[in-house]
Design an enzyme around this catalytic site. Sequence first.
Site, PDB file in Angstrom:
ATOM      1  N   ARG A 173      36.791  41.885  34.743  1.00  0.00           N
ATOM      2  CA  ARG A 173      36.761  43.309  34.440  1.00  0.00           C
ATOM      3  C   ARG A 173      35.385  43.605  33.834  1.00  0.00           C
ATOM      4  O   ARG A 173      34.721  42.706  33.317  1.00  0.00           O
ATOM      5  CB  ARG A 173      37.879  43.675  33.463  1.00  0.00           C
ATOM      6  CG  ARG A 173      39.275  43.378  33.991  1.00  0.00           C
ATOM      7  CD  ARG A 173      40.330  43.594  32.914  1.00  0.00           C
ATOM      8  NE  ARG A 173      41.676  43.368  33.432  1.00  0.00           N
ATOM      9  CZ  ARG A 173      42.303  42.181  33.422  1.00  0.00           C
ATOM     10  NH1 ARG A 173      41.681  41.115  32.915  1.00  0.00           N
ATOM     11  NH2 ARG A 173      43.527  42.061  33.903  1.00  0.00           N
ATOM     12  N   LYS A 200      42.196  41.208  29.220  1.00  0.00           N
ATOM     13  CA  LYS A 200      43.172  42.258  28.949  1.00  0.00           C
ATOM     14  C   LYS A 200      44.328  41.697  28.128  1.00  0.00           C
ATOM     15  O   LYS A 200      44.822  40.603  28.399  1.00  0.00           O
ATOM     16  CB  LYS A 200      43.688  42.830  30.277  1.00  0.00           C
ATOM     17  CG  LYS A 200      44.524  44.088  30.120  1.00  0.00           C
ATOM     18  CD  LYS A 200      44.858  44.654  31.487  1.00  0.00           C
ATOM     19  CE  LYS A 200      45.649  45.946  31.377  1.00  0.00           C
ATOM     20  NZ  LYS A 200      45.973  46.503  32.719  1.00  0.00           N
ATOM     21  N   HIS A 274      35.706  47.898  39.713  1.00  0.00           N
ATOM     22  CA  HIS A 274      37.016  47.243  39.734  1.00  0.00           C
ATOM     23  C   HIS A 274      37.435  46.860  41.150  1.00  0.00           C
ATOM     24  O   HIS A 274      38.246  45.944  41.336  1.00  0.00           O
ATOM     25  CB  HIS A 274      38.070  48.160  39.103  1.00  0.00           C
ATOM     26  CG  HIS A 274      39.174  47.421  38.419  1.00  0.00           C
ATOM     27  ND1 HIS A 274      38.988  46.696  37.253  1.00  0.00           N
ATOM     28  CD2 HIS A 274      40.482  47.269  38.740  1.00  0.00           C
ATOM     29  CE1 HIS A 274      40.137  46.149  36.881  1.00  0.00           C
ATOM     30  NE2 HIS A 274      41.051  46.467  37.765  1.00  0.00           N
ATOM     31  N   ARG A 277      36.942  43.278  41.946  1.00  0.00           N
ATOM     32  CA  ARG A 277      38.026  42.428  41.437  1.00  0.00           C
ATOM     33  C   ARG A 277      39.188  42.403  42.436  1.00  0.00           C
ATOM     34  O   ARG A 277      39.744  41.342  42.754  1.00  0.00           O
ATOM     35  CB  ARG A 277      38.458  42.983  40.083  1.00  0.00           C
ATOM     36  CG  ARG A 277      39.562  42.255  39.376  1.00  0.00           C
ATOM     37  CD  ARG A 277      39.687  42.835  37.967  1.00  0.00           C
ATOM     38  NE  ARG A 277      40.932  42.445  37.350  1.00  0.00           N
ATOM     39  CZ  ARG A 277      41.162  41.260  36.808  1.00  0.00           C
ATOM     40  NH1 ARG A 277      40.218  40.337  36.832  1.00  0.00           N
ATOM     41  NH2 ARG A 277      42.324  40.981  36.243  1.00  0.00           N
ATOM     42  N   HIS A 300      46.023  38.035  35.812  1.00  0.00           N
ATOM     43  CA  HIS A 300      47.088  38.964  36.157  1.00  0.00           C
ATOM     44  C   HIS A 300      48.448  38.388  35.804  1.00  0.00           C
ATOM     45  O   HIS A 300      48.611  37.171  35.635  1.00  0.00           O
ATOM     46  CB  HIS A 300      47.098  39.228  37.673  1.00  0.00           C
ATOM     47  CG  HIS A 300      46.090  40.220  38.139  1.00  0.00           C
ATOM     48  ND1 HIS A 300      45.824  41.396  37.478  1.00  0.00           N
ATOM     49  CD2 HIS A 300      45.289  40.217  39.244  1.00  0.00           C
ATOM     50  CE1 HIS A 300      44.898  42.066  38.149  1.00  0.00           C
ATOM     51  NE2 HIS A 300      44.556  41.380  39.212  1.00  0.00           N
ATOM     52  N   TYR A 308      48.461  41.625  46.088  1.00  0.00           N
ATOM     53  CA  TYR A 308      47.386  41.256  46.998  1.00  0.00           C
ATOM     54  C   TYR A 308      47.909  40.691  48.319  1.00  0.00           C
ATOM     55  O   TYR A 308      47.157  40.594  49.283  1.00  0.00           O
ATOM     56  CB  TYR A 308      46.453  40.246  46.333  1.00  0.00           C
ATOM     57  CG  TYR A 308      45.714  40.805  45.144  1.00  0.00           C
ATOM     58  CD1 TYR A 308      44.832  41.873  45.294  1.00  0.00           C
ATOM     59  CD2 TYR A 308      45.895  40.287  43.872  1.00  0.00           C
ATOM     60  CE1 TYR A 308      44.154  42.411  44.215  1.00  0.00           C
ATOM     61  CE2 TYR A 308      45.215  40.806  42.779  1.00  0.00           C
ATOM     62  CZ  TYR A 308      44.347  41.868  42.953  1.00  0.00           C
ATOM     63  OH  TYR A 308      43.684  42.401  41.878  1.00  0.00           O
TER      64      TYR A 308
END
Length: 327
Positions: A173, A200, A274, A277, A300, A308
């Site tokens: 990020r 995150k 982003h 990513r 994640h 994805y």
Amino acid sequence: MTSDIRDQDPTTYERPSRRRPGATATPVPDRYTDVYAAYETAVNDPLLRLDDDTRRNYLSRVRQYLAWLDATDLDGDPLIDPATRDWAARDYRAHLLTVLKRKPTTVNAHLTAIDDFNRRLGLGPAAAKRTALPNLAPRSLDQRAQLRFLRETALCAPRDRAMGYTAFYAGPRIHELVALDIDDLHISARKGVLIIRMGKNGKYREVNMHVKLRTELETYLTERASLRGADKTKALFLNTRGGRLSARSATDVLNGIADRAGIEVGRDEDFTSHVLRHTLGTKLAREGEDVVTIAELLGHSLETARRYTLPTDADRQAAIDKLTVDE
């Protein structure tokens, strides 16, 4: 605990971060000036660790919401009364969908910003359902755009080249990218690992380096040693004053690479920082990597990583194009 923005001093807030070129900010109605100013102070709090794009988008969407409130006849005050808050959010959702013809993803993003605004008012999020989204993978660059981005990155100076390859091959990020220190890189003759110490939700992760990324980072580290301020900070990516590069400046670098590569830049276009990513996650999924590996590399949850594996819009178009036409 989230503070009530009505308790903050509206005279202490800073001006909004920069808008996209050519964009015009929606003016804040006079009766909402103080509450908006307090909200702006709240989202600019560095302890929130919001990246520049998120902060800018929240403020923009809240301004649009307040302008709509000012022009709409509501029975009650949505900034005080929870029931009116809910009706206002639902009506605004309908306005975005049916009048402004916004896409579901955009509508949901507006509702997220409004929820954040309401939380800081002390009201909590509105009871307004999100619009169902098409079951697609996150937006990513197609193969041609990827090649153009990498070719343009290869033409950059060492720092920007290293940033472009880090964003493409490691998928940090933007705030993770600029937070990197030189001792977050563990590079040997045959392999390398990039450490994200505060991702995150405070998550720590280690990302194995692609050979191209390892080579470019080694090249940049050699040049970095001679840059201004290199002996005074551990920051990996330095600005011209010798300090740590800001998230805004890093975003400008990546956007500039994409723009020169002929890729449309902007949150409603093909490219944001982003999207790189998402591109990495999509590439890994298309190449058969399991969702556990993807989740670990990108920081994640498994649920997010599974997205994805969904078809992209290009996948759906390719499926249609394969249909036999009997003429």
